[in-house]
Design a protein around this motif. Structure first.
Motif, mmCIF file in Angstrom:
data_model
loop_
_atom_site.group_PDB
_atom_site.id
_atom_site.type_symbol
_atom_site.label_atom_id
_atom_site.label_comp_id
_atom_site.label_asym_id
_atom_site.label_seq_id
_atom_site.Cartn_x
_atom_site.Cartn_y
_atom_site.Cartn_z
ATOM 1 N N ASP A 27 22.328 -7.085 -11.688
ATOM 2 C CA ASP A 27 23.426 -6.001 -11.688
ATOM 3 C C ASP A 27 24.524 -6.253 -12.170
ATOM 4 O O ASP A 27 25.566 -5.397 -12.122
ATOM 5 C CB ASP A 27 23.325 -5.593 -9.970
ATOM 6 N N LEU A 28 24.570 -7.348 -12.801
ATOM 7 C CA LEU A 28 25.837 -7.727 -13.706
ATOM 8 C C LEU A 28 25.787 -7.908 -15.143
ATOM 9 O O LEU A 28 24.602 -8.630 -15.317
ATOM 10 C CB LEU A 28 26.450 -9.109 -12.962
ATOM 11 N N SER A 29 26.453 -7.425 -16.042
ATOM 12 C CA SER A 29 26.528 -7.722 -17.255
ATOM 13 C C SER A 29 27.973 -7.917 -17.945
ATOM 14 O O SER A 29 28.703 -7.326 -17.781
ATOM 15 C CB SER A 29 26.002 -6.525 -18.039
ATOM 16 N N VAL A 30 27.898 -8.717 -18.838
ATOM 17 C CA VAL A 30 29.374 -9.516 -19.646
ATOM 18 C C VAL A 30 29.139 -8.595 -20.808
ATOM 19 O O VAL A 30 28.281 -8.770 -21.475
ATOM 20 C CB VAL A 30 29.151 -10.855 -19.720
ATOM 21 N N VAL A 31 30.171 -7.808 -20.911
ATOM 22 C CA VAL A 31 30.306 -6.910 -22.095
ATOM 23 C C VAL A 31 31.247 -7.404 -23.316
ATOM 24 O O VAL A 31 31.474 -6.585 -24.139
ATOM 25 C CB VAL A 31 30.446 -5.295 -21.554
ATOM 26 N N GLY A 32 32.214 -8.392 -22.899
ATOM 27 C CA GLY A 32 32.908 -8.886 -23.785
ATOM 28 C C GLY A 32 33.557 -10.278 -23.027
ATOM 29 O O GLY A 32 33.377 -10.348 -22.185
ATOM 30 N N GLU A 33 34.263 -10.708 -24.215
ATOM 31 C CA GLU A 33 34.771 -12.031 -24.067
ATOM 32 C C GLU A 33 36.161 -11.944 -24.786
ATOM 33 O O GLU A 33 36.422 -11.511 -25.523
ATOM 34 C CB GLU A 33 34.341 -13.424 -24.354
ATOM 35 N N ALA A 34 37.197 -12.822 -24.124
ATOM 36 C CA ALA A 34 38.736 -12.994 -24.803
ATOM 37 C C ALA A 34 39.044 -14.369 -24.666
ATOM 38 O O ALA A 34 38.802 -15.171 -23.674
ATOM 39 C CB ALA A 34 39.558 -11.969 -24.188
ATOM 40 N N ALA A 35 39.752 -15.035 -25.651
ATOM 41 C CA ALA A 35 40.353 -16.309 -25.534
ATOM 42 C C ALA A 35 41.812 -16.497 -25.220
ATOM 43 O O ALA A 35 42.327 -17.334 -25.063
ATOM 44 C CB ALA A 35 40.047 -16.874 -26.962
ATOM 45 N N VAL A 41 43.334 -7.888 -23.247
ATOM 46 C CA VAL A 41 43.760 -6.418 -23.092
ATOM 47 C C VAL A 41 42.815 -5.641 -24.068
ATOM 48 O O VAL A 41 42.711 -4.508 -23.820
ATOM 49 C CB VAL A 41 45.449 -6.056 -23.666
ATOM 50 N N ALA A 42 42.993 -6.119 -25.487
ATOM 51 C CA ALA A 42 42.262 -5.582 -26.417
ATOM 52 C C ALA A 42 40.698 -5.209 -26.166
ATOM 53 O O ALA A 42 40.329 -4.074 -26.570
ATOM 54 C CB ALA A 42 42.555 -6.131 -27.743
ATOM 55 N N VAL A 43 40.073 -6.297 -25.835
ATOM 56 C CA VAL A 43 38.493 -6.046 -25.372
ATOM 57 C C VAL A 43 38.442 -5.213 -24.345
ATOM 58 O O VAL A 43 37.509 -4.313 -24.349
ATOM 59 C CB VAL A 43 37.899 -7.531 -25.003
#
Length: 222
Positions: A27-35, A41-43
């Motif tokens: 039921d969980l899904s990572v849709v983006g990462e940021a460093a 904020v952009a992601v």
């Protein structure tokens, strides 16, 4: 329904570990990462996730500032702050910025996954009593906000009363008993307060009550 998550941390290994933990749940899904905070904020703006796991300390823009940016932009994502430091000052600053939860990075995988679910449902992980303790201790130490008593003008007298008791760490049942109302009626009033003030959850209502002066920090017990 799948909870969509963005992971923001300046360490690639940490991001990979969080993705592994979350993507292992159906039921969980990572849709983006940021460093860093700017990228976070952009992601989050691009992917519109349900939850952002946000590291407190990141280059270019830290997690607390990035959270503030997301809230100011009207992004509906709820933020869970992650840190290796269990510092009350960070907890309060994060809550004031708009975060809904605060977790240590050594939190067990199962607890992390459940925290994401809880926050995605619109609930807050910190108990009102814990929030009040933090506010009593740090509300006068951080820079003032733009929030004034005028922000509460949209509330009815009853809603202000309910907000005051909420900020004093009372549950819906306790408020109902104090005001001689049904629990369902109190819940309706709390929902109205959140909607009228544009707040994400009950914790943010407590923070605003302190920032507007509706509730004052209590002096430490002697």
């Amino acid at each position: 329904m799948t909870v969509r998550v963005v992971v923001a941390d300046d360490q690639e290994l940490i991001r990979a570990g969080l993705r592994t933990v979350l993507d292992a749940r159906a039921d969980l899904s990572v849709v983006g990462e940021a460093a860093d905070g700017v990228e976070a904020v952009a992601v989050a703006t691009r992917t519109r996730p349900d939850v952002v796991l946000m590291d407190v300390r990141m280059p270019r823009r830290d997690g607390i500032a990035a959270t503030r940016d997301l809230v100011a932009a009207g992004n509906p994502a709820r933020v869970v702050m992650l840190t290796t430091f269990d510092l009350d000052e960070h907890v309060y600053a994060a809550l004031r910025a708009g975060a809904s939860a605060f977790l240590l990075k050594d939190t067990r995988p199962a607890d992390l996954a459940e925290a994401v679910r809880v926050v995605a449902r619109g609930e807050a992980l910190l108990a009102p009593t814990v929030t009040r303790r933090l506010l009593d201790r740090y509300a006068d130490r951080l820079p003032a906000t733009a929030a004034t008593a005028d922000a509460l003008a949209v509330l009815t007298a009853r809603e202000r009363e309910v907000l005051t008791l909420t900020a004093r760490a009372m549950s819906n049942a306790e408020i109902a008993a104090r005001l001689h109302l049904s629990t369902a009626t109190v819940k309706t009033h709390v929902s109205a307060v959140l909607t009228k003030l544009g707040l994400r959850d009950r914790i943010q209502a407590v923070v605003l009550a302190y920032d507007t002066g509706l509730v004052r920090p209590e002096p430490p017990a002697r």
